[in-house]
Design a protein around this motif. Structure first.
Motif, PDB file in Angstrom:
ATOM      1  N   PRO A  95       0.819  -1.216   0.000  1.00 39.41           N
ATOM      2  CA  PRO A  95       0.000   0.000   0.000  1.00 39.41           C
ATOM      3  C   PRO A  95       0.853   1.266   0.000  1.00 39.41           C
ATOM      4  N   ARG A  96       0.320   2.309  -0.577  1.00 38.62           N
ATOM      5  CA  ARG A  96       1.056   3.569  -0.666  1.00 38.62           C
ATOM      6  C   ARG A  96       1.184   4.222   0.715  1.00 38.62           C
ATOM      7  N   PRO A  97       2.269   4.939   0.970  1.00 39.00           N
ATOM      8  CA  PRO A  97       2.499   5.533   2.295  1.00 39.00           C
ATOM      9  C   PRO A  97       1.834   6.894   2.455  1.00 39.00           C
ATOM     10  N   ALA A  98       1.254   7.127   3.633  1.00 38.57           N
ATOM     11  CA  ALA A  98       0.718   8.438   4.000  1.00 38.57           C
ATOM     12  C   ALA A  98       1.723   9.227   4.823  1.00 38.57           C
ATOM     13  N   SER A  99       2.615   8.534   5.514  1.00 33.50           N
ATOM     14  CA  SER A  99       3.743   9.127   6.239  1.00 33.50           C
ATOM     15  C   SER A  99       4.904   8.162   6.106  1.00 33.50           C
ATOM     16  N   VAL A 100       6.126   8.684   6.088  1.00 32.28           N
ATOM     17  CA  VAL A 100       7.296   7.825   5.943  1.00 32.28           C
ATOM     18  C   VAL A 100       8.435   8.400   6.770  1.00 32.28           C
TER      19      VAL A 100
ATOM     20  N   ASP B 268      -7.844   1.545   1.530  1.00 38.19           N
ATOM     21  CA  ASP B 268      -8.053   2.798   2.265  1.00 38.19           C
ATOM     22  C   ASP B 268      -8.946   2.622   3.485  1.00 38.19           C
ATOM     23  N   ASP B 269      -8.926   1.425   4.094  1.00 36.88           N
ATOM     24  CA  ASP B 269      -9.849   1.149   5.191  1.00 36.88           C
ATOM     25  C   ASP B 269      -9.170   0.874   6.523  1.00 36.88           C
ATOM     26  N   ARG B 270      -7.834   0.758   6.547  1.00 37.12           N
ATOM     27  CA  ARG B 270      -7.125   0.486   7.800  1.00 37.12           C
ATOM     28  C   ARG B 270      -5.858   1.330   7.860  1.00 37.12           C
ATOM     29  N   LEU B 271      -5.627   1.948   9.009  1.00 35.57           N
ATOM     30  CA  LEU B 271      -4.360   2.629   9.253  1.00 35.57           C
ATOM     31  C   LEU B 271      -3.373   1.584   9.754  1.00 35.57           C
ATOM     32  N   THR B 272      -2.328   1.345   8.984  1.00 39.20           N
ATOM     33  CA  THR B 272      -1.418   0.238   9.250  1.00 39.20           C
ATOM     34  C   THR B 272       0.021   0.707   9.162  1.00 39.20           C
ATOM     35  N   ARG B 273       0.840   0.222  10.089  1.00 37.95           N
ATOM     36  CA  ARG B 273       2.274   0.503  10.036  1.00 37.95           C
ATOM     37  C   ARG B 273       2.969  -0.621   9.271  1.00 37.95           C
ATOM     38  N   LEU B 274       3.800  -0.232   8.310  1.00 40.22           N
ATOM     39  CA  LEU B 274       4.558  -1.176   7.502  1.00 40.22           C
ATOM     40  C   LEU B 274       6.042  -0.861   7.633  1.00 40.22           C
ATOM     41  N   SER B 275       6.888  -1.875   7.373  1.00 37.11           N
ATOM     42  CA  SER B 275       8.336  -1.695   7.387  1.00 37.11           C
ATOM     43  C   SER B 275       8.925  -2.227   6.094  1.00 37.11           C
ATOM     44  N   GLY B 276       9.884  -1.511   5.554  1.00 33.40           N
ATOM     45  CA  GLY B 276      10.605  -1.957   4.372  1.00 33.40           C
ATOM     46  C   GLY B 276      12.082  -2.068   4.664  1.00 33.40           C
ATOM     47  N   THR B 277      12.695  -3.159   4.221  1.00 31.88           N
ATOM     48  CA  THR B 277      14.126  -3.398   4.443  1.00 31.88           C
ATOM     49  C   THR B 277      14.761  -3.890   3.156  1.00 31.88           C
ATOM     50  N   MET B 278      15.926  -3.353   2.818  1.00 31.48           N
ATOM     51  CA  MET B 278      16.692  -3.862   1.678  1.00 31.48           C
ATOM     52  C   MET B 278      17.596  -4.985   2.158  1.00 31.48           C
ATOM     53  N   THR B 279      17.477  -6.156   1.544  1.00 31.78           N
ATOM     54  CA  THR B 279      18.300  -7.312   1.869  1.00 31.78           C
ATOM     55  C   THR B 279      19.123  -7.715   0.650  1.00 31.78           C
ATOM     56  N   ALA B 280      19.955  -8.727   0.832  1.00 30.03           N
ATOM     57  CA  ALA B 280      20.752  -9.222  -0.290  1.00 30.03           C
ATOM     58  C   ALA B 280      19.872  -9.778  -1.397  1.00 30.03           C
ATOM     59  N   ASN B 281      18.669 -10.171  -1.053  1.00 32.99           N
ATOM     60  CA  ASN B 281      17.749 -10.735  -2.038  1.00 32.99           C
ATOM     61  C   ASN B 281      16.702  -9.738  -2.521  1.00 32.99           C
ATOM     62  N   GLY B 282      16.871  -8.477  -2.144  1.00 29.03           N
ATOM     63  CA  GLY B 282      15.944  -7.462  -2.611  1.00 29.03           C
ATOM     64  C   GLY B 282      15.120  -6.858  -1.493  1.00 29.03           C
ATOM     65  N   LEU B 283      14.109  -6.121  -1.859  1.00 33.93           N
ATOM     66  CA  LEU B 283      13.269  -5.395  -0.921  1.00 33.93           C
ATOM     67  C   LEU B 283      12.265  -6.329  -0.246  1.00 33.93           C
ATOM     68  N   VAL B 284      12.162  -6.207   1.077  1.00 30.13           N
ATOM     69  CA  VAL B 284      11.208  -6.990   1.866  1.00 30.13           C
ATOM     70  C   VAL B 284      10.304  -6.025   2.623  1.00 30.13           C
TER      71      VAL B 284
ATOM     72  N   LEU C 282       3.340   4.783   7.568  1.00 34.15           N
ATOM     73  CA  LEU C 282       1.923   4.701   7.915  1.00 34.15           C
ATOM     74  C   LEU C 282       1.166   4.609   6.610  1.00 34.15           C
ATOM     75  N   SER C 283       0.386   3.539   6.455  1.00 36.85           N
ATOM     76  CA  SER C 283      -0.384   3.325   5.232  1.00 36.85           C
ATOM     77  C   SER C 283      -1.867   3.397   5.536  1.00 36.85           C
ATOM     78  N   TYR C 284      -2.661   3.717   4.514  1.00 33.34           N
ATOM     79  CA  TYR C 284      -4.115   3.660   4.635  1.00 33.34           C
ATOM     80  C   TYR C 284      -4.663   2.269   4.326  1.00 33.34           C
TER      81      TYR C 284
END
Length: 328
Positions: free
Chosen positions: A128-133, A149-165, A143-145
């Motif tokens: 989901p697209r970020p509303a705050s980063v 667009d029905d839930r305020l959810t916290r997401l995490s992104g990490t770059m690893t040797a195998n790509g984005l997680v 912070l994603s919608y």
């Protein structure tokens, strides 16, 4: 946005001129110190590498069906000619980090994240697209919608040797508005402030590892339609709406917050798809971009005064905005 704490650093604002040119300007006066030709599209986002050596710009094409990411060299606050970096289908927002440029895309195929790195082909991850980063250690936090667009959810992104997680974290409940306009300000690794509009007034909820607490109303309504951005500066929270900035100082345990209202004299662009870049902070001041120019607001620390800097000449400047730190 980090704040300057050392006397041997200086900072500049980054934004755009009336003709779409990329500009670097003195953060204290608004005077343009350098500029680079625009790419012909509508400026939609800007992000500066952490080391202050490059500036990334996303410009949208005429029908908003896509656009171009360009990269511009920075040297001691001076911007050089910008070059093509990537094409984008749909809308996009940028977040520059040490490991590469994070690109959040939103188009007919959905929303996805990817990281542009030298010499590699970026592979997108649907999220989901970020509303705050913001950044926490080696993670990019969002912070994603939610997908619908029905839930305020916290997401995490990490770059690893195998790509984005991308991993899903805390569920903060349903947004108060449809479409949602909630924003998040981190205070520490596990806490922050969640801002929303409830019944035409601004609502603040404290967030910790367990979730969000009950809402505290600021009492600045009725009639508030949206929240565009939020930041922290000099111990206060800054909350930006369509034409007003509120400076919110935490209250005593049994008292409400102290709120100062700053009328901006212009309209702030609606950031309906991604996070806003029309509010940035450095040292003791906030810069806010409106359709009438960029305004500078000084926030003195620990209960000091809040005031518009009338000496700041931001009339010829436009957002989105960034801050670049350079060695003195």
């Amino acid at each position: 946005m980090k704040q300057i704490s050392s006397a041997d650093e200086v900072w500049y604002g980054v934004g755009f001129g009336l003709n779409g040119e990329v500009v670097v300007f003195d953060g204290k006066t608004g005077a343009v110190t350098s500029s680079a030709e625009g790419g012909g599209g509508t400026p939609r986002d800007v992000s500066v590498d952490p080391d202050g050596t490059r500036l990334w710009v996303f410009e949208e094409n005429e029908d908003a069906s896509g656009g171009e990411i360009r990269v511009c060299p920075l040297d001691a606050g001076a911007v050089g000619p910008c070059e093509h970096a990537a094409w984008v289908d749909g809308g996009a927002a940028l977040f520059a980090t040490d490991e590469g440029l994070w690109v959040f895309e939103h188009a007919t195929y959905g929303s996805r994240w990817k990281v542009l790195q030298e010499g590699t082909i970026a592979k997108g991850v649907y999220a989901p697209r970020p509303a705050s980063v913001w950044r926490e250690g080696d993670r990019v936090e969002v912070l994603s919608y939610g997908v619908s667009d029905d839930r305020l959810t916290r997401l995490s992104g990490t770059m690893t040797a195998n790509g984005l997680v991308v991993t899903t974290g805390l569920d903060l409940g349903a947004p108060a508005l449809v479409p949602p306009t909630a924003r998040f300000v981190p205070l520490s690794a596990e806490s922050g402030l969640l801002w929303d509009v409830v019944g035409g007034d601004v609502a603040m909820r404290k967030v910790d590892a367990a979730g969000a607490a009950a809402a505290v109303m600021l009492g600045v309504g009725p009639g508030i339609e949206r929240i565009e951005a939020a930041e922290v500066l000099s111990g206060a929270a800054l909350v930006l709406s369509t034409n007003t900035l509120w400076v919110v100082e935490p209250g005593e345990e049994n008292g409400g917050p102290n709120v100062t209202t700053v009328a901006l004299g212009g309209e702030v662009r609606r950031a309906g798809t991604f996070f806003s870049r029309d509010l940035v902070t450095a040292e003791d001041r906030a810069l806010v971009a409106t359709d009438q120019g960029v305004r500078a607001i000084v926030v003195e620390k620990d209960g000091g005064s809040v005031f518009l800097d009338d000496q700041f000449d931001g009339g010829p400047l436009r957002g989105p905005l960034g801050v670049v730190h350079a060695a003195n």
